[in-house]
Design an enzyme around this catalytic site. Structure first.
Site, short mmCIF file in Angstrom:
data_model
loop_
_atom_site.label_atom_id
_atom_site.label_comp_id
_atom_site.label_asym_id
_atom_site.label_seq_id
_atom_site.Cartn_x
_atom_site.Cartn_y
_atom_site.Cartn_z
N ASP A 9 -41.56 15.24 17.46
CA ASP A 9 -41.31 14.56 16.47
C ASP A 9 -39.81 13.47 17.16
O ASP A 9 -39.22 14.58 17.34
CB ASP A 9 -40.49 15.10 15.09
CG ASP A 9 -40.73 14.53 13.71
OD1 ASP A 9 -41.62 13.37 13.94
OD2 ASP A 9 -40.54 14.91 12.76
N GLY A 10 -39.26 12.66 16.29
CA GLY A 10 -38.39 12.09 16.34
C GLY A 10 -37.93 11.44 15.61
O GLY A 10 -38.62 11.58 14.25
N GLU A 47 -40.34 9.79 18.95
CA GLU A 47 -41.24 9.62 19.31
C GLU A 47 -42.12 9.77 20.11
O GLU A 47 -42.43 10.32 20.44
CB GLU A 47 -42.04 9.30 18.42
CG GLU A 47 -42.04 9.39 16.90
CD GLU A 47 -42.27 10.65 15.64
OE1 GLU A 47 -42.44 11.22 16.66
OE2 GLU A 47 -41.34 10.15 14.21
N ASP A 69 -46.97 13.62 14.43
CA ASP A 69 -46.72 13.28 12.83
C ASP A 69 -47.11 11.39 13.13
O ASP A 69 -46.93 11.09 11.73
CB ASP A 69 -45.69 13.44 11.83
CG ASP A 69 -44.55 12.99 12.65
OD1 ASP A 69 -44.44 12.33 13.47
OD2 ASP A 69 -44.10 13.51 11.08
N HIS A 124 -43.65 15.74 7.07
CA HIS A 124 -43.39 15.95 5.72
C HIS A 124 -44.67 16.95 4.58
O HIS A 124 -44.29 16.12 3.49
CB HIS A 124 -42.46 15.22 4.64
CG HIS A 124 -41.84 14.11 6.29
ND1 HIS A 124 -40.50 14.57 6.59
CD2 HIS A 124 -41.69 13.21 6.84
CE1 HIS A 124 -40.04 14.39 7.55
NE2 HIS A 124 -40.43 13.40 7.52
N ASP A 134 -39.08 18.29 12.97
CA ASP A 134 -38.12 17.57 12.06
C ASP A 134 -36.27 17.90 11.87
O ASP A 134 -35.85 16.42 11.82
CB ASP A 134 -38.92 16.89 11.23
CG ASP A 134 -38.50 16.17 10.70
OD1 ASP A 134 -38.14 15.05 10.60
OD2 ASP A 134 -37.71 16.36 9.03
#
Length: 157
Positions: A9-10, A47, A69, A124, A134
């Site tokens: 994740d970024g 990302e 994601d 999320h 995240d």
């Protein structure tokens, strides 16, 4: 060939602004979290960087299940964007320069080192590993902002 799961994740506090990335690597019972940050960046760059760094951390060719994601990153490969951009001299279908070309090129190099299966995870949404990366990416972005004294809307020191 080793089977490895990489969850990435970024995050970016402003877009552009201080950003962070994280990748969780899992091989059997072993886990390793890697992360970093960058000033004056965008969420899409973070990302991409998370995936690059996750794959780069693997020392040998692996069978990788890569969970992210970011549709931006996954669609680059699943929908053939990278192939088309390269064929068009790194231009979009609208004949504009591809954003983040440097990272797309590096990501392609890393992907070609491994056998990668892409898995999209809704962000999320309670996916435990996605929440972990995240949180780490945001932690990196926040630490950079706090250490460098960024002001809201101003990336300058």
């Amino acid at each position: 060939m080793k089977r490895v799961t990489v969850i990435t994740d970024g995050a970016c506090l402003e877009n552009p602004g201080p950003g962070g990335w994280a990748a969780l690597l899992r091989f059997g019972q072993h886990e390793k979290m890697i992360s970093g940050s960058e000033a004056g960046t965008t969420n899409n760059r973070m990302e991409l960087m998370a995936v690059i760094k996750g794959l780069e951390a693997l020392k040998e060719r692996c069978d990788v299940t890569l969970m992210a994601d970011s549709r931006y990153v996954l669609d680059g490969f699943d929908k053939g964007w990278v192939v088309n951009w390269k064929a068009n001299g790194w231009k979009t279908a609208g004949n504009k320069p591809v954003k983040n070309q440097d990272l797309w090129e590096e990501l392609e190099r890393q992907v070609n080192r491994h056998k990668v299966t892409w898995v999209w995870v809704r962000g999320h949404n309670g996916h435990m590993d996605n929440e972990r990366v995240d949180q780490e990416a945001r932690k990196q972005a926040t630490a950079l902002r706090d250490a460098r004294g960024f002001n809201a809307g101003n990336d300058e020191l």
